[in-house]
Design an enzyme around this catalytic site. Structure first.
Site, short mmCIF file in Angstrom:
data_model
loop_
_atom_site.label_atom_id
_atom_site.label_comp_id
_atom_site.label_asym_id
_atom_site.label_seq_id
_atom_site.Cartn_x
_atom_site.Cartn_y
_atom_site.Cartn_z
N CYS A 41 0.84 -1.21 0.00
CA CYS A 41 0.00 0.00 0.00
C CYS A 41 0.87 1.26 0.00
CB CYS A 41 -0.92 0.00 1.22
SG CYS A 41 -0.03 0.07 2.79
N CYS A 86 3.01 1.65 3.13
CA CYS A 86 4.17 0.74 3.14
C CYS A 86 5.28 1.28 2.23
CB CYS A 86 3.75 -0.66 2.71
SG CYS A 86 2.45 -1.35 3.75
#
Length: 75
Positions: free
Chosen positions: A10, A13
């Site tokens: 994501c 991240c």
């Protein structure tokens, strides 16, 4: 030094991975950086909240996107 960024790919991240790379460059340390997106592996480390940061096989942060300066303090 071995650094692992654990996350599902994501935006959060990816942002943590960028901060880690920036912190390593700023500190001038030699580190192997791994980005692990395999959820089975991540759960195997006992992580339930991503993104997570692992330094030398020790979880140092979960569920937060740390800025580069915060990562530098952990190195």
């Amino acid at each position: 030094m071995n650094i692992k960024v654990l996350g599902g790919g994501c935006k959060s991240c990816e942002a943590l991975l960028k901060s880690v790379k920036e912190a390593v460059a700023n500190k001038g340390v030699h580190a192997e950086i791994e980005y692990i997106t395999d959820m089975e592996k991540i759960m195997g480390y006992g992580v339930m909240s991503t993104p997570a940061l692992m330094i030398d096989d020790k979880i140092v942060s979960t569920g937060k996107v740390l800025k580069a300066r915060a990562v530098e303090k952990l190195l």
